[in-house]
Scaffold this active site. Structure first.
Site, PDB file in Angstrom:
ATOM      1  N   ARG A  48      71.909 -35.616  28.898  1.00 60.86           N
ATOM      2  CA  ARG A  48      71.705 -34.816  27.680  1.00 60.86           C
ATOM      3  C   ARG A  48      71.539 -35.750  26.477  1.00 60.86           C
ATOM      4  NH1 ARG A  48      76.050 -32.888  25.384  1.00 60.86           N
ATOM      5  NH2 ARG A  48      76.903 -31.876  27.217  1.00 60.86           N
TER       6      ARG A  48
ATOM      7  N   TYR B 277      51.721 -22.043  12.658  1.00 59.20           N
ATOM      8  CA  TYR B 277      51.860 -21.505  14.012  1.00 59.20           C
ATOM      9  C   TYR B 277      52.810 -20.295  13.960  1.00 59.20           C
ATOM     10  CZ  TYR B 277      53.524 -21.137  18.794  1.00 59.20           C
ATOM     11  OH  TYR B 277      53.891 -20.657  20.020  1.00 59.20           O
TER      12      TYR B 277
ATOM     13  N   ASP C 171      53.643 -30.904  10.705  1.00 61.65           N
ATOM     14  CA  ASP C 171      53.347 -30.587  12.103  1.00 61.65           C
ATOM     15  C   ASP C 171      51.953 -31.133  12.389  1.00 61.65           C
ATOM     16  OD1 ASP C 171      52.499 -29.408  14.493  1.00 61.65           O
ATOM     17  OD2 ASP C 171      53.681 -27.589  14.178  1.00 61.65           O
TER      18      ASP C 171
ATOM     19  N   LYS D 126      50.601 -29.541  23.807  1.00 59.08           N
ATOM     20  CA  LYS D 126      49.188 -29.470  23.457  1.00 59.08           C
ATOM     21  C   LYS D 126      48.489 -30.793  23.801  1.00 59.08           C
ATOM     22  CE  LYS D 126      50.806 -25.534  22.068  1.00 59.08           C
ATOM     23  NZ  LYS D 126      51.151 -25.207  20.696  1.00 59.08           N
TER      24      LYS D 126
HETATM   25  C1  PLP Z   1      52.266 -24.545  20.058  1.00 56.37           C
HETATM   26  C2  PLP Z   1      52.653 -24.991  18.721  1.00 56.37           C
HETATM   27  C3  PLP Z   1      54.000 -25.133  18.366  1.00 56.37           C
HETATM   28  C4  PLP Z   1      55.129 -24.742  19.306  1.00 56.37           C
HETATM   29  O1  PLP Z   1      55.172 -25.573  20.415  1.00 56.37           O
HETATM   30  P1  PLP Z   1      55.674 -25.113  21.880  1.00 56.37           P
HETATM   31  O2  PLP Z   1      55.537 -26.356  22.675  1.00 56.37           O
HETATM   32  O3  PLP Z   1      54.766 -23.998  22.320  1.00 56.37           O
HETATM   33  O4  PLP Z   1      57.069 -24.646  21.732  1.00 56.37           O
HETATM   34  C5  PLP Z   1      54.298 -25.615  17.109  1.00 56.37           C
HETATM   35  N1  PLP Z   1      53.322 -25.941  16.231  1.00 56.37           N
HETATM   36  C6  PLP Z   1      52.016 -25.804  16.540  1.00 56.37           C
HETATM   37  C7  PLP Z   1      50.974 -26.182  15.522  1.00 56.37           C
HETATM   38  C8  PLP Z   1      51.638 -25.327  17.783  1.00 56.37           C
HETATM   39  O5  PLP Z   1      50.338 -25.187  18.068  1.00 56.37           O
END
Ligand code: PLP
Length: 388
Positions: A50, A102, A173, A198
């Protein structure tokens, strides 16, 4: 001299030579929950997974190096990363956040963080006077650039000057461009967020998330929080993301090339009323993109003339998949209204410009002619049906 990012995706400079892991070229998966001690007070450096695991640690070093950060932490998902990051704040704190984000991030802020006493001003950071929203409780500014899904582009450096002046954190982000195309820390951000699900993973097969920082104090807080809350990425998933990252460069280049061709094709279609791609010189953020990014990415948002037309596209695509998510090798088409932004209240969605004829494409690495052929067939078929 610093190496090129394609090389950094493959090699961690400090780990070179074949003295460790029997010379394994692919970093091993340390599938262990705990670690034996050599004696009282003697640790191998690992005590319990962890807190830390060698495979996760290796991945975190790679991601820190890609983002020019001091430290990176790997989480079970992007949302797990953002949720942990929100633990930096206390009841009464105020954050300025992009209105267009998002959908899951908006859901977290308004359903979980607000319950915890944090307040938000949701504004268009790319065009509003951000400074006028700062009050004595403001602690941070949280943006995406380009935003999901409306592709607004914010000048990171300009915002960084404001956050430095007021002693606030700038959180970016960076999921949509990946570290291959953009490094927000270089322009004054304090924390970079990624959904590793992604582009970093890149194969639509693994969930992951990252927080990267260049501040020692924030890194220490994050390390304490990940140990305490326990959402660190599992060893096997860490290995899958490491494997994905190896091809980040060629994947980003090819998807971007395909996206540019598709954006130009969409522009020519009668049924398409708007194409939002920051690589089009007509996009209002084009010049800022050229200043702060090395590319334009492979995400395209577009508007068709009617809801019926949008739904028909989703029904008819075959090779292109009607699915949530983005950043993988397969091209996906998303309907933000019911999918990624389905939980965002309608009035906010409308204010942001997301309508029932808005579609989002995450362009993959297929042969571009096959993608254009499929889109062309789908569009002609729908036009035939609507007029026939
Ligand atoms: C998909 C996404 C998230 C969240 O990520 P997960 O891996 O699905 O939890 C956050 N920010 C953006 C811009 C995203 O496209």
């Amino acid at each position: 001299m610093s190496r090129g990012i394609e090389t950094k995706c493959l090699h961690l400079e400090e780990d070179e030579g074949c003295s460790s892991n029997y010379g394994a070229v692919s970093y091993p998966i340390y599938q262990t929950a705990t670690y034996a001690h050599l004696g009282v007070g003697k640790s191998t450096g690992y005590d319990y997974s962890r807190l830390q695991n060698p495979t996760r640690k290796h991945l975190e070093k790679v991601v820190a190096s890609l983002e020019n950060g001091l430290d990176a932490l790997a989480f079970a998902s992007g949302m797990a990363a953002i949720t942990l990051m929100m633990e930096l704040f206390h009841p009464g704190d105020h954050l300025i956040v992009d209105a267009d984000l998002y959908g899951g991030t908006i859901r977290l802020f308004h359903n979980v963080s607000e319950k915890n006493g944090i307040t938000f001003s949701s504004i268009d950071c790319y065009r509003e006077d951000v400074e006028s929203y700062i009050n004595e409780n403001t602690r941070a500014i949280y943006i995406e650039t380009p935003t999901n899904p409306m592709m607004h582009v914010t000048d990171i450096e300009a915002l960084g000057k404001i956050t430095k002046k007021h002693n606030l954190l700038l959180i970016v982000d960076n999921t949509f461009l990946s570290p291959y195309f953009q490094n927000p820390l270089d322009f004054g951000a304090d924390i970079v967020v990624h959904s590793g699900t992604k582009y970093l993973g890149g194969h639509n097969d693994t969930l992951a998330g990252f927080l990267v920082t260049n501040r020692e104090d924030i890194s220490e807080k994050f390390r304490f929080l990940i140990k305490t809350t326990g959402a660190g990425l599992a060893p096997f998933d860490s290995w899958l993301i490491l494997r994905g990252i190896k091809t980040l460069g060629i994947r980003m280049e090819r998807s971007q090339q395909n996206a540019a061709a598709i954006a130009n094709w969409l522009k020519e279609q009668n049924a398409v009323t708007k194409v939002i791609y920051p690589g089009l010189p007509t996009h209002p953020g084009y010049e800022i993109m050229k200043k702060q990014a090395r590319g334009f990415g492979a995400m395209i948002t577009f508007q068709v003339k009617t809801r019926e037309f949008a739904l028909a596209i989703l029904e008819k695509v075959r090779m292109i998949k009607f699915a949530e998510s983005l950043g993988g090798v397969e091209t996906l088409i998303t309907y933000p209204t019911t999918q990624t932004h389905g939980d965002v209240p309608e009035e906010i969605r409308e204010k942001n410009g997301i309508t029932d004829s808005t579609l989002r494409l995450s362009v993959g690495i297929e042969n571009v002619k096959d993608l254009l052929d499929e889109l062309d067939n789908v569009f002609r078929e729908i036009e035939g049906e609507l007029h026939g």
